[in-house]
Design an enzyme around this catalytic site. Structure first.
Site, PDB file in Angstrom:
ATOM      1  CE  LYS A  38      -4.774  36.248  -2.981  1.00 39.07           C
ATOM      2  NZ  LYS A  38      -6.146  35.748  -2.857  1.00 39.07           N
ATOM      3  NE  ARG A  70      -7.094  42.223  -2.890  1.00 37.99           N
ATOM      4  CZ  ARG A  70      -6.633  41.418  -1.931  1.00 37.99           C
ATOM      5  NH1 ARG A  70      -5.407  41.549  -1.497  1.00 37.99           N
ATOM      6  NH2 ARG A  70      -7.430  40.510  -1.426  1.00 37.99           N
ATOM      7  NE  ARG A 107     -10.074  33.354   4.702  1.00 40.22           N
ATOM      8  CZ  ARG A 107      -9.561  34.053   3.679  1.00 40.22           C
ATOM      9  NH1 ARG A 107      -8.392  33.752   3.166  1.00 40.22           N
ATOM     10  NH2 ARG A 107     -10.269  35.036   3.163  1.00 40.22           N
ATOM     11  NE  ARG A 140      -9.744  37.726   6.385  1.00 36.03           N
ATOM     12  CZ  ARG A 140      -9.073  37.723   5.244  1.00 36.03           C
ATOM     13  NH1 ARG A 140      -8.036  36.922   5.082  1.00 36.03           N
ATOM     14  NH2 ARG A 140      -9.431  38.506   4.253  1.00 36.03           N
ATOM     15  NE  ARG A 177     -12.545  39.628   0.774  1.00 39.33           N
ATOM     16  CZ  ARG A 177     -12.222  38.609   1.561  1.00 39.33           C
ATOM     17  NH1 ARG A 177     -13.127  38.101   2.379  1.00 39.33           N
ATOM     18  NH2 ARG A 177     -11.014  38.113   1.522  1.00 39.33           N
TER      19      ARG A 177
HETATM   20  P1  ADP Z   1      -7.811  37.417   0.771  1.00 37.04           P
HETATM   21  O1  ADP Z   1      -6.525  36.675   1.037  1.00 37.04           O
HETATM   22  O2  ADP Z   1      -9.001  36.644   1.240  1.00 37.04           O
HETATM   23  O3  ADP Z   1      -7.957  37.854  -0.645  1.00 37.04           O
HETATM   24  P2  ADP Z   1      -6.524  39.659   2.004  1.00 37.04           P
HETATM   25  O4  ADP Z   1      -6.096  39.346   3.379  1.00 37.04           O
HETATM   26  O5  ADP Z   1      -5.495  39.609   0.922  1.00 37.04           O
HETATM   27  O6  ADP Z   1      -7.743  38.715   1.652  1.00 37.04           O
HETATM   28  O7  ADP Z   1      -7.205  41.089   1.942  1.00 37.04           O
HETATM   29  C1  ADP Z   1      -8.240  41.453   2.811  1.00 37.04           C
HETATM   30  C2  ADP Z   1      -8.664  42.889   2.498  1.00 37.04           C
HETATM   31  O8  ADP Z   1      -7.556  43.777   2.733  1.00 37.04           O
HETATM   32  C3  ADP Z   1      -9.066  43.151   1.058  1.00 37.04           C
HETATM   33  O9  ADP Z   1     -10.425  42.827   0.809  1.00 37.04           O
HETATM   34  C4  ADP Z   1      -8.791  44.658   0.941  1.00 37.04           C
HETATM   35  O10 ADP Z   1      -9.811  45.427   1.566  1.00 37.04           O
HETATM   36  C5  ADP Z   1      -7.525  44.833   1.773  1.00 37.04           C
HETATM   37  N1  ADP Z   1      -6.315  44.689   0.950  1.00 37.04           N
HETATM   38  C6  ADP Z   1      -5.340  43.741   1.087  1.00 37.04           C
HETATM   39  N2  ADP Z   1      -4.378  43.903   0.173  1.00 37.04           N
HETATM   40  C7  ADP Z   1      -4.746  44.982  -0.590  1.00 37.04           C
HETATM   41  C8  ADP Z   1      -4.176  45.646  -1.720  1.00 37.04           C
HETATM   42  N3  ADP Z   1      -3.033  45.241  -2.275  1.00 37.04           N
HETATM   43  N4  ADP Z   1      -4.846  46.726  -2.211  1.00 37.04           N
HETATM   44  C9  ADP Z   1      -5.982  47.157  -1.672  1.00 37.04           C
HETATM   45  N5  ADP Z   1      -6.581  46.569  -0.631  1.00 37.04           N
HETATM   46  C10 ADP Z   1      -5.968  45.491  -0.076  1.00 37.04           C
HETATM   47  P1  ADP Z   2      -6.361  33.490   0.018  1.00 40.02           P
HETATM   48  O1  ADP Z   2      -5.089  33.913   0.708  1.00 40.02           O
HETATM   49  O2  ADP Z   2      -6.189  33.347  -1.470  1.00 40.02           O
HETATM   50  O3  ADP Z   2      -7.515  34.342   0.371  1.00 40.02           O
HETATM   51  P2  ADP Z   2      -6.339  31.181   1.837  1.00 40.02           P
HETATM   52  O4  ADP Z   2      -4.975  30.602   1.664  1.00 40.02           O
HETATM   53  O5  ADP Z   2      -6.610  31.938   3.061  1.00 40.02           O
HETATM   54  O6  ADP Z   2      -6.718  32.028   0.510  1.00 40.02           O
HETATM   55  O7  ADP Z   2      -7.379  29.978   1.680  1.00 40.02           O
HETATM   56  C1  ADP Z   2      -8.795  30.208   1.773  1.00 40.02           C
HETATM   57  C2  ADP Z   2      -9.449  29.040   2.541  1.00 40.02           C
HETATM   58  O8  ADP Z   2      -9.363  27.845   1.759  1.00 40.02           O
HETATM   59  C3  ADP Z   2      -8.781  28.724   3.872  1.00 40.02           C
HETATM   60  O9  ADP Z   2      -9.772  28.275   4.761  1.00 40.02           O
HETATM   61  C4  ADP Z   2      -7.800  27.605   3.530  1.00 40.02           C
HETATM   62  O10 ADP Z   2      -7.531  26.780   4.655  1.00 40.02           O
HETATM   63  C5  ADP Z   2      -8.573  26.847   2.445  1.00 40.02           C
HETATM   64  N1  ADP Z   2      -7.707  26.255   1.422  1.00 40.02           N
HETATM   65  C6  ADP Z   2      -6.500  26.716   0.972  1.00 40.02           C
HETATM   66  N2  ADP Z   2      -6.013  25.912  -0.013  1.00 40.02           N
HETATM   67  C7  ADP Z   2      -6.946  24.936  -0.208  1.00 40.02           C
HETATM   68  C8  ADP Z   2      -7.043  23.808  -1.108  1.00 40.02           C
HETATM   69  N3  ADP Z   2      -6.091  23.558  -2.022  1.00 40.02           N
HETATM   70  N4  ADP Z   2      -8.150  23.045  -1.025  1.00 40.02           N
HETATM   71  C9  ADP Z   2      -9.135  23.324  -0.118  1.00 40.02           C
HETATM   72  N5  ADP Z   2      -9.110  24.361   0.747  1.00 40.02           N
HETATM   73  C10 ADP Z   2      -8.031  25.167   0.699  1.00 40.02           C
END
Ligand code: ADP
Ligand code: ADP
Ligand code: ZN
Length: 213
Positions: free
Chosen positions: A13, A88, A127, A160, A171
């Site tokens: 995302k 979320r 990541r 992270r 998660r």
């Molecule tokens: P990822 O992109 O890997 O899903 P995020 O950066 O979006 O991770 O979120 C990391 C953490 O921040 C989540 O596991 C949660 O604890 C918190 N968080 C982020 N956005 C929200 C939301 N909209 N509601 C509740 N918790 C959130």
């Molecule tokens: P989210 O915001 O949904 O948690 P990220 O954009 O941070 O996801 O992506 C999670 C991990 O996967 C990162 O290490 C990113 O560089 C990698 N990644 C993102 N898109 C792709 C893809 N299409 N194929 C393989 N790896 C990807």
């Protein structure tokens, strides 16, 4: 244009939202990034958010909604935005909807980046993030030019805290229980678009551009 990104943690995302923001010149709004910036700056909000994030749990809706509504009320969001990691939960989506209705507005697209659970743990363990500018890499799929160094700003990349395997599993569980129902929520509103998130990131982006254009 107002866009919501849906998908499991690690589905890509953030990667896609950054590309959308650059191409369509709208802000990328990530609640996770906002929480991490607060943790880094040692704010009260950061301290509270960290206690949940470290467990892989969600930050409570009330707090999260307040932060998000504040952010989208800023001037740069007037022409649209791409939300990454929000909503979320169903209650978060309902509050956002109600706020938009007040402004005679709505979400135009909810893009669901579909990646099965089997792929997620591998994505997350590879990541690496830039603590300075927020860029994201993957040690195998999207590596920086020089190992461990951010292409954009030269800072040292970090893993992270919440990308450890046990936390990732929690998660994912939270995702299936609380976030996945949003797919139905936006489907019913007629704005849901599914894209295959398992292909490489440029291909995923091409599919998204096709939808948005
Ligand atoms: P990822 O992109 O890997 O899903 P995020 O950066 O979006 O991770 O979120 C990391 C953490 O921040 C989540 O596991 C949660 O604890 C918190 N968080 C982020 N956005 C929200 C939301 N909209 N509601 C509740 N918790 C959130
Ligand atoms: P989210 O915001 O949904 O948690 P990220 O954009 O941070 O996801 O992506 C999670 C991990 O996967 C990162 O290490 C990113 O560089 C990698 N990644 C993102 N898109 C792709 C893809 N299409 N194929 C393989 N790896 C990807
Ligand atoms: Zn950087």
């Amino acid at each position: 244009m107002k866009i919501v990104m849906l998908g499991a943690p690690g589905a890509g995302k953030g990667t896609q939202a950054k590309m959308i923001a650059a191409k369509y010149d709208i802000p990328h709004v990530s609640t996770g990034d906002i929480f991490r910036a607060n943790i880094k700056n040692g704010t009260e909000l950061g301290k509270e958010a960290k206690s949940y994030m470290d467990k892989g749990a969600l930050v409570p809706d009330e707090l999260t909604v307040r932060i998000l509504l504040d952010r989208v009320a800023q001037d740069d969001c007037a022409k649209g935005y791409v939300l990454d990691g929000f909503p979320r939960t169903i209650p978060q989506a309902e509050v956002l909807d109600a706020e938009l209705i007040k402004l005679n507005d709505k979400i135009d697209f909810a893009i669901n980046v579909d990646v099965p659970d089997e792929n997620i743990v591998r994505r997350m363990s590879g990541r690496r993030s830039c603590p300075s500018c927020g860029a994201t890499y993957h040690i195998v799929h999207i590596p920086p030019k020089q190992e461990g160094v951010c292409d954009k700003c030269g800072a040292a990349l970090v893993q992270r805290d919440d990308d450890k395997e046990e936390t990732v599993k929690n998660r994912l569980k939270v995702y299936h229980e609380q976030t996945q129902p949003l797919i139905d929520f936006y489907e019913k509103k007629g704005v849901l678009k599914n894209v295959d998130g398992t292909v490489d990131s440029e291909e995923v982006f091409a599919a998204i551009v096709n939808i948005l254009d």
